[in-house]
Design an enzyme around this catalytic site. Sequence first.
Site, PDB file in Angstrom:
ATOM      1  N   ASP A  35      -6.279  40.700 -26.628  1.00  0.00           N
ATOM      2  CA  ASP A  35      -5.681  41.324 -25.445  1.00  0.00           C
ATOM      3  C   ASP A  35      -5.939  40.477 -24.199  1.00  0.00           C
ATOM      4  OD1 ASP A  35      -4.949  43.151 -23.299  1.00  0.00           O
ATOM      5  OD2 ASP A  35      -4.936  44.683 -24.857  1.00  0.00           O
ATOM      6  N   SER A  75      -0.431  46.617 -20.998  1.00  0.00           N
ATOM      7  CA  SER A  75      -0.730  46.577 -22.438  1.00  0.00           C
ATOM      8  C   SER A  75       0.088  47.601 -23.218  1.00  0.00           C
ATOM      9  CB  SER A  75      -2.212  46.844 -22.692  1.00  0.00           C
ATOM     10  OG  SER A  75      -2.978  45.766 -22.249  1.00  0.00           O
ATOM     11  N   HIS A 260      -9.806  41.277 -16.195  1.00  0.00           N
ATOM     12  CA  HIS A 260      -9.659  42.188 -15.047  1.00  0.00           C
ATOM     13  C   HIS A 260     -10.855  42.072 -14.096  1.00  0.00           C
ATOM     14  CE1 HIS A 260      -6.023  44.494 -15.933  1.00  0.00           C
ATOM     15  NE2 HIS A 260      -6.362  44.478 -17.206  1.00  0.00           N
TER      16      HIS A 260
HETATM   17 ZN   LIG Z   1      -3.214  44.035 -22.885  1.00  0.00          ZN
END
Ligand SMILES: [Zn+2]
Length: 425
Positions: A35, A75, A260
């Site tokens: 991710d 996401s 992030h």
């Molecule tokens: Zn993501």
Amino acid sequence: MKKIVALCIIVCCSLPLNVHAEQPVVKNVILMIPDGFSAAYATNYRWYKGRESVMDSLLVGMARTYSASSKVTDSAAAGTAMATGRKTNNGMISMSPEEEKMKTILEAAKEKNKATGLVVTATITHATPAVFAAHVPSRWKEEDIAPQILDQDIDILLGGGTSYFLPVKEGGKQAKRNLIEEAEKKGYNFVPNKQMLQEAKGQKVLGLFAKGDMSPELERNVEQEPSLADMTTFALSRLSQHEQGFFLMVEGSQIDKAGHHHDAAWAMKDIEAFEQAVEKAVQFAKEDKHTLVVVVGDHDTGGFSVGGYDKYEANPELLHSVKKTGKTIMKEVAQDKKNAEAIIKRYTNISLSKKEIQSILQAKKEDITLNTTISKKLLLGWTSTVHTGVDVPLYAYGPGKELFGGLIQNTDVPLHIAKLMGLSL
Ligand SMILES: [Zn+2]
């Protein structure tokens, strides 16, 4: 001649439909999603590691990531594209922008009696796993996603997020239901730690190893929490017993979380953990010969760069000396602000000036300011605390990998998988 043609039409049309269909060429698929992982993460990680990564040798193409509502996906929309073959708006979980449910590749695999599994290091109800097994208009309703995931009867569910399965009176987020008890009634073996996972019996296993997200790899309690590679190995050992084959999704969830927070050390360590899981998957596929492994990020997080600040230089290898996440370092600093400089130096081996320490202590988001300051020292850039819209590298190993070459859409990922496995998506 006319007679022959007529005869052919009669004979062909009387044959069962599947004789016309192409034979599936792939029995098992392992879809692995790092991710937040873009090319900048791949390059920084290669320098950090000191040599090529396992993924590097498997590179076949790039994927476009934009969603139905934005050039910069979240996401949920990116996952939905990779689960259903259709783009949707940011925030939506396997529903169209008009809120119609869209079939997922996991559901299509179940229709063909394949075994299924989801393995993550975030909550199992987080956007990326959710898109394969739930349909909700908003990703933030994780308490609504949990019962939907259980209803799918997925064989192997491993990750974090116990609190979304427990009722409020037991410290959870379900109004009344205890979904762990319900899962056990449905035949799941529930396991809360690494040792119990290793000893888990039965075909269906629900492993939840943290109340919320699992730990960043930098800070994982190796006795208690399984690594992503441990969980992948476990899932493969169980799913491979299924004669009809399987579909397994494995997510390196923490890379995005690190991005992030502009925490480059956290990101590198979790890419390493993800790479170890990829190694296990590829090893399995090499021996099995009927398994396709596809590795592709869902988007970039943070606008990460190799170099920055108007200099022709970057030093990601120095991240090895950072031993904790910025979040944890700043928690310790909050207890003892006078010693901020020494505490930061102890965990990062990086000396900050009084002025830098001062600006970190005065910042609204202290840990992001600390991480950004460290990244600046190492000449690693960040342009956003959310995602950016660049293309992401795509890696594949096994039969059918050629389909994923070149520049493809994220929606092509499940469409190609469905074609190769003979599923209808
Ligand atoms: Zn993501």
